[in-house]
Design a protein around this motif. Structure first.
Motif, PDB file in Angstrom:
ATOM      1  N   ALA A   1       0.823  -1.215   0.000  1.00 31.59           N
ATOM      2  CA  ALA A   1       0.000   0.000   0.000  1.00 31.59           C
ATOM      3  C   ALA A   1       0.856   1.265   0.000  1.00 31.59           C
ATOM      4  N   CYS A   2       2.059   1.174   0.545  1.00 30.36           N
ATOM      5  CA  CYS A   2       2.961   2.331   0.604  1.00 30.36           C
ATOM      6  C   CYS A   2       3.932   2.377  -0.574  1.00 30.36           C
ATOM      7  N   PHE A   3       3.638   1.634  -1.643  1.00 35.99           N
ATOM      8  CA  PHE A   3       4.536   1.597  -2.798  1.00 35.99           C
ATOM      9  C   PHE A   3       4.845   2.977  -3.379  1.00 35.99           C
ATOM     10  N   PRO A   4       3.866   3.913  -3.469  1.00 33.94           N
ATOM     11  CA  PRO A   4       4.198   5.235  -4.049  1.00 33.94           C
ATOM     12  C   PRO A   4       5.291   6.005  -3.310  1.00 33.94           C
ATOM     13  N   ILE A   5       5.483   5.717  -2.034  1.00 32.61           N
ATOM     14  CA  ILE A   5       6.501   6.456  -1.281  1.00 32.61           C
ATOM     15  C   ILE A   5       7.784   5.639  -1.091  1.00 32.61           C
ATOM     16  N   TRP A   6       7.898   4.516  -1.786  1.00 30.14           N
ATOM     17  CA  TRP A   6       9.132   3.736  -1.709  1.00 30.14           C
ATOM     18  C   TRP A   6      10.288   4.554  -2.282  1.00 30.14           C
ATOM     19  N   PRO A   7      11.489   4.392  -1.753  1.00 30.23           N
ATOM     20  CA  PRO A   7      12.663   5.040  -2.376  1.00 30.23           C
ATOM     21  C   PRO A   7      12.929   4.419  -3.748  1.00 30.23           C
ATOM     22  N   ASP A   8      13.622   5.173  -4.598  1.00 29.81           N
ATOM     23  CA  ASP A   8      13.821   4.738  -5.981  1.00 29.81           C
ATOM     24  C   ASP A   8      14.591   3.426  -6.085  1.00 29.81           C
ATOM     25  N   PHE A   9      15.558   3.201  -5.205  1.00 28.12           N
ATOM     26  CA  PHE A   9      16.345   1.970  -5.320  1.00 28.12           C
ATOM     27  C   PHE A   9      15.494   0.729  -5.043  1.00 28.12           C
TER      28      PHE A   9
ATOM     29  N   LYS B   1      12.181   0.548  -5.729  1.00 30.50           N
ATOM     30  CA  LYS B   1      11.351   0.387  -6.919  1.00 30.50           C
ATOM     31  C   LYS B   1      12.154  -0.248  -8.052  1.00 30.50           C
ATOM     32  N   LEU B   2      13.418   0.197  -8.206  1.00 33.06           N
ATOM     33  CA  LEU B   2      14.262  -0.370  -9.242  1.00 33.06           C
ATOM     34  C   LEU B   2      14.536  -1.851  -8.993  1.00 33.06           C
ATOM     35  N   GLY B   3      14.790  -2.207  -7.737  1.00 33.44           N
ATOM     36  CA  GLY B   3      15.010  -3.609  -7.392  1.00 33.44           C
ATOM     37  C   GLY B   3      13.783  -4.464  -7.640  1.00 33.44           C
ATOM     38  N   LEU B   4      12.600  -3.932  -7.299  1.00 35.90           N
ATOM     39  CA  LEU B   4      11.357  -4.660  -7.545  1.00 35.90           C
ATOM     40  C   LEU B   4      11.133  -4.870  -9.044  1.00 35.90           C
ATOM     41  N   TRP B   5      11.478  -3.851  -9.856  1.00 31.53           N
ATOM     42  CA  TRP B   5      11.344  -3.977 -11.306  1.00 31.53           C
ATOM     43  C   TRP B   5      12.244  -5.097 -11.840  1.00 31.53           C
ATOM     44  N   TYR B   6      13.505  -5.129 -11.399  1.00 34.56           N
ATOM     45  CA  TYR B   6      14.426  -6.165 -11.859  1.00 34.56           C
ATOM     46  C   TYR B   6      13.943  -7.560 -11.441  1.00 34.56           C
ATOM     47  N   ILE B   7      13.464  -7.678 -10.206  1.00 36.22           N
ATOM     48  CA  ILE B   7      12.983  -8.978  -9.725  1.00 36.22           C
ATOM     49  C   ILE B   7      11.768  -9.427 -10.533  1.00 36.22           C
ATOM     50  N   SER B   8      10.833  -8.509 -10.796  1.00 38.09           N
ATOM     51  CA  SER B   8       9.618  -8.854 -11.531  1.00 38.09           C
ATOM     52  C   SER B   8       9.937  -9.289 -12.956  1.00 38.09           C
ATOM     53  N   VAL B   9      10.823  -8.537 -13.631  1.00 35.57           N
ATOM     54  CA  VAL B   9      11.178  -8.880 -15.012  1.00 35.57           C
ATOM     55  C   VAL B   9      11.906 -10.217 -15.054  1.00 35.57           C
ATOM     56  N   THR B  10      12.818 -10.441 -14.090  1.00 33.34           N
ATOM     57  CA  THR B  10      13.561 -11.703 -14.067  1.00 33.34           C
ATOM     58  C   THR B  10      12.624 -12.888 -13.862  1.00 33.34           C
ATOM     59  N   LEU B  11      11.700 -12.777 -12.922  1.00 35.05           N
ATOM     60  CA  LEU B  11      10.745 -13.863 -12.690  1.00 35.05           C
ATOM     61  C   LEU B  11       9.867 -14.098 -13.909  1.00 35.05           C
ATOM     62  N   LEU B  12       9.470 -13.016 -14.581  1.00 37.01           N
ATOM     63  CA  LEU B  12       8.644 -13.151 -15.780  1.00 37.01           C
ATOM     64  C   LEU B  12       9.384 -13.888 -16.884  1.00 37.01           C
TER      65      LEU B  12
ATOM     66  N   VAL C   1      14.764  -0.097 -19.801  1.00 31.40           N
ATOM     67  CA  VAL C   1      13.691   0.900 -19.651  1.00 31.40           C
ATOM     68  C   VAL C   1      13.654   1.433 -18.236  1.00 31.40           C
ATOM     69  N   ARG C   2      13.648   0.548 -17.254  1.00 28.22           N
ATOM     70  CA  ARG C   2      13.567   0.995 -15.872  1.00 28.22           C
ATOM     71  C   ARG C   2      14.867   1.651 -15.428  1.00 28.22           C
ATOM     72  N   SER C   3      16.014   1.107 -15.910  1.00 23.92           N
ATOM     73  CA  SER C   3      17.287   1.692 -15.531  1.00 23.92           C
ATOM     74  C   SER C   3      17.425   3.109 -16.071  1.00 23.92           C
ATOM     75  N   SER C   4      16.969   3.355 -17.327  1.00 23.44           N
ATOM     76  CA  SER C   4      17.027   4.689 -17.907  1.00 23.44           C
ATOM     77  C   SER C   4      16.104   5.645 -17.174  1.00 23.44           C
ATOM     78  N   SER C   5      14.933   5.163 -16.788  1.00 27.85           N
ATOM     79  CA  SER C   5      14.006   6.004 -16.026  1.00 27.85           C
ATOM     80  C   SER C   5      14.598   6.387 -14.687  1.00 27.85           C
ATOM     81  N   HIS C   6      15.303   5.447 -14.078  1.00 32.61           N
ATOM     82  CA  HIS C   6      15.929   5.722 -12.783  1.00 32.61           C
ATOM     83  C   HIS C   6      17.035   6.775 -12.930  1.00 32.61           C
ATOM     84  N   ARG C   7      17.820   6.706 -14.032  1.00 34.63           N
ATOM     85  CA  ARG C   7      18.878   7.696 -14.246  1.00 34.63           C
ATOM     86  C   ARG C   7      18.284   9.071 -14.536  1.00 34.63           C
ATOM     87  N   ALA C   8      17.144   9.089 -15.223  1.00 34.49           N
ATOM     88  CA  ALA C   8      16.503  10.365 -15.534  1.00 34.49           C
ATOM     89  C   ALA C   8      16.038  11.075 -14.269  1.00 34.49           C
ATOM     90  N   LEU C   9      15.560  10.303 -13.294  1.00 37.30           N
ATOM     91  CA  LEU C   9      15.120  10.898 -12.040  1.00 37.30           C
ATOM     92  C   LEU C   9      16.288  11.494 -11.266  1.00 37.30           C
TER      93      LEU C   9
END
Length: 295
Positions: A161-169, A171-182, A278-286
């Motif tokens: 429920a608190c995902f919107p306030i997660w720190p960027d690192f 969110k980036l880790g969750l993205w990598y885990i989700s893509v890897t599992l997929l 995609v997620r790594s570039s978005s993280h660098r842009a932030l």
């Protein structure tokens, strides 16, 4: 003079009374629940654990090792020290059944046509103890682990429920885990299905983790057995010939068109790389770097 011999009164074990109290029965039931080998069944469309009566009495009785046998003997609580023979074990089992708090007697429906690992069980009207009978647990045991699981689920829910306030690192880790599992799941299911088709051509069924998508099983049971291999009862000759033709055509295409096949593999690799970029570039842009990549 003839005197009637008076039998000496049998001395009761100091822990025999413990098995007759509610607290003592709970300790006995907890020990049984931990060490007995249960089977999985369906009672009133709900999954349940059941066991045979003789298994319970064997758990209650002290272990006897053969001469020269080396085996770690399970530690028995003091409340079980009064159970020294089958008669005492059956008395305790009957007391547990009569309390109606731990298990109930059921009838196992044996249907040869049912290939499911769980068998249907039905509650019996006469609740009498019998070593040859079957019994379903209605007591979940020590609630400690249940409470731990509930607290863990609550913490996970709050974190999601608190995902919107997660720190960027994070969110980036969750993205990598989700893509890897997929990706891993997609590759595994593809190989699993191709192996099934290839073996099916020769008149057999071969599944890796056949119960993986069975919603009626628990997480652990979904990974049992590891594979299934059995002969097909129906021939289905025309379908098998069609699948054989498909395999032969694909192998011919891959052999005669190596450039196209290599480009196909290269395209899949680039697609996977783009998912990570995609997620790594978005993280660098932030962080003030390059603009995010959009698909």
């Amino acid at each position: 003079h003839l005197f009637a011999a008076r039998a000496a009164p049998r001395r009761s074990h100091p822990h025999r009374r413990d098995t007759q109290t509610e607290e003592g029965l709970k300790k006995v039931a907890e020990f049984i629940r931990e060490h007995i080998k249960n089977r999985n069944g369906i009672l009133n469309e709900n999954r349940c654990d059941y066991f045979k009566g003789d298994r319970l009495t064997r758990v209650l009785l002290p272990e006897v090792l053969a001469e020269g046998e080396k085996k770690k003997i399970k530690k028995r609580p003091k409340v079980l020290e009064s159970i020294v023979d089958a008669k005492e074990a059956n008395l305790v089992a009957q007391a547990l059944l009569q309390s109606q708090e731990f298990y109930i007697k059921v009838h196992v429906v044996k249907d040869p046509a049912n290939k499911q690992p769980q068998k249907e069980v039905r509650m019996m009207k006469q609740q009498t103890w019998d070593e040859a009978g079957y019994y379903v647990w209605v007591w979940d045991g020590n609630p400690f682990w249940t409470n731990v699981f509930q607290i863990t689920m609550l913490v996970v829910f709050v974190l999601v429920a608190c995902f919107p306030i997660w720190p960027d690192f994070m969110k980036l880790g969750l993205w990598y885990i989700s893509v890897t599992l997929l990706v891993v799941m997609f590759v595994f299911l593809t190989i699993r299905f191709l192996l099934f088709l290839f073996v099916w051509i020769f008149g057999f069924e071969f599944w890796i983790l056949p119960n993986l998508f069975d919603e009626s099983l628990t997480v652990v049971e979904s990974f049992k057995p590891v594979f299934m291999f059995e002969r097909i009862k129906t021939t289905q000759l025309w379908w098998r010939l069609a699948i054989s033709g498909g395999f032969i055509w694909f192998m011919y295409w891959a052999y005669t068109q190596p450039t196209e096949f290599d480009e196909f593999i290269k395209g899949q690799k680039e697609f996977v790389d783009d998912l990570y970029e995609v997620r790594s570039s978005s993280h660098r842009a932030l962080d003030g770097g390059a603009a995010p990549v959009t698909l």
